[in-house]
Design a protein around this motif. Structure first.
Motif, mmCIF file in Angstrom:
data_model
loop_
_atom_site.group_PDB
_atom_site.id
_atom_site.type_symbol
_atom_site.label_atom_id
_atom_site.label_comp_id
_atom_site.label_asym_id
_atom_site.label_seq_id
_atom_site.Cartn_x
_atom_site.Cartn_y
_atom_site.Cartn_z
ATOM 1 N N PRO A 1 86.174 24.737 35.163
ATOM 2 C CA PRO A 1 85.577 24.847 33.845
ATOM 3 C C PRO A 1 86.566 25.426 32.849
ATOM 4 C CG PRO A 1 84.790 26.581 35.299
ATOM 5 C CD PRO A 1 85.586 25.643 36.146
ATOM 6 N N ALA A 2 86.386 25.100 31.556
ATOM 7 C CA ALA A 2 87.282 25.615 30.522
ATOM 8 C C ALA A 2 87.283 27.139 30.530
ATOM 9 C CB ALA A 2 86.848 25.076 29.155
ATOM 10 N N VAL A 3 86.113 27.713 30.744
ATOM 11 C CA VAL A 3 85.996 29.172 30.841
ATOM 12 C C VAL A 3 85.291 29.485 32.155
ATOM 13 C CG1 VAL A 3 85.045 31.260 29.830
ATOM 14 C CG2 VAL A 3 85.890 29.443 28.336
ATOM 15 N N SER A 4 85.912 30.306 32.978
ATOM 16 C CA SER A 4 85.305 30.696 34.247
ATOM 17 C C SER A 4 84.012 31.472 33.975
ATOM 18 C CB SER A 4 86.281 31.579 35.024
ATOM 19 O OG SER A 4 85.598 32.363 35.976
ATOM 20 N N PRO A 5 82.966 31.263 34.781
ATOM 21 C CA PRO A 5 81.738 32.045 34.596
ATOM 22 C C PRO A 5 81.946 33.532 34.851
ATOM 23 C CG PRO A 5 81.657 30.761 36.639
ATOM 24 C CD PRO A 5 82.851 30.283 35.883
#
Length: 273
Positions: free
Chosen positions: A260-264
């Protein structure tokens, strides 16, 4: 390996590292998509921020080592990378504590996190263990980074669940001549989080497809092999660090499994820092 006499370690016998010595908590992690693991990580970080960090005399550093969604989980390789990070940023004299995310220490256990006697490893996870076979080793263990390096760390090529702790245990005893001690405390000193949100419970080790051979115990496939990985994200929040890692940069992700573009984990870490 030969029979191992595990001696208890009392709080009175703990040799606390000198003030200013770094204790790095290395937390291998991957989100399983159910939300359960993220909840465990949130409780873990909150517990360390509110109950552990204020009571620690050492320079506490928590390093979340997150693996990207690509491929099978590889706990050993993540922790080898974490140990390399400790060597680069904290120095050879650091104490490292390998720590599963679902284990929360109560205050009586904290001195054992700071025990620093060369040639000794404290198996803190023994206190409240899921498994009760004779040579169980895993969950939480603290040792000097120099002893971890002398043992060669974990194997890098154990993919999927299981057996990497067995290899480290054997290497500590055979290659580094390290004695394993266990805290003289009751099981109530360590809280085991449940796998809420649907995370699967760990299977018995004999169900692992990883196999341990003599060559592993003698140092084959170790931390000193040139690692193959890519850093996707890196954040420093003082006492809390987050590394998001692709452990198979040479392999294209399967459809739908791109990182993902930003890790959770990123917003969670930022909120806790």
């Amino acid at each position: 390996c030969a029979e191992e006499p595990r001696r208890s370690l009392t709080v009175r016998d703990v040799l606390v590292a000198p003030g200013g010595t770094a204790v790095a908590i290395l937390v291998p992690f991957r989100d399983d998509g159910s939300g359960g693991r993220l909840q465990q990580l949130e409780r873990f970080l909150r517990h360390f921020a509110e109950r552990v960090a204020p009571a620690m005399t050492a320079d506490l550093q928590v390093v979340v080592l997150e693996q990207s969604p690509k491929g099978d989980f590889n706990r050993g390789k993540l922790l080898n990378i974490g140990a390399r990070w400790c060597y680069a940023y904290l120095g050879r004299d650091a104490t490292i504590c390998i720590h599963d995310v679902d284990m929360l220490p109560e205050p009586p256990l904290l001195p054992f996190y700071c025990h620093r006697r060369p040639g000794e490893c404290v198996h803190i996870g023994w206190v409240n263990r899921r498994y009760d076979y004779k040579h169980f080793f895993g969950g939480v263990c603290a040792l000097g980074l120099c002893d971890f390096l002398a043992a060669g760390g974990f194997p890098n090529d154990f993919w999927g669940w299981g057996r990497e702790d067995d290899v480290l245990h054997g290497r500590l005893r055979v290659l580094a001549q390290v004695k394993v001690r266990v805290p003289a405390l009751p099981s109530s000193a360590m809280i085991l989080q449940d796998a809420s949100g649907g995370s699967a419970a760990s299977a018995p080790r004999w169900e692992s497809r990883n196999r341990v051979f003599r060559q592993h115990l003698l140092g084959q496939d170790s931390i000193f092999d040139t690692p193959s990985f890519r850093v996707l994200a890196h954040e420093d929040h003082g006492w809390l660090w987050h590394l998001c890692l692709d452990l198979q940069p040479e392999r294209r992700a399967e459809p739908g499994a791109d990182s993902p573009a930003v890790s959770p984990v990123t917003p969670l870490v930022r909120a806790m820092a």
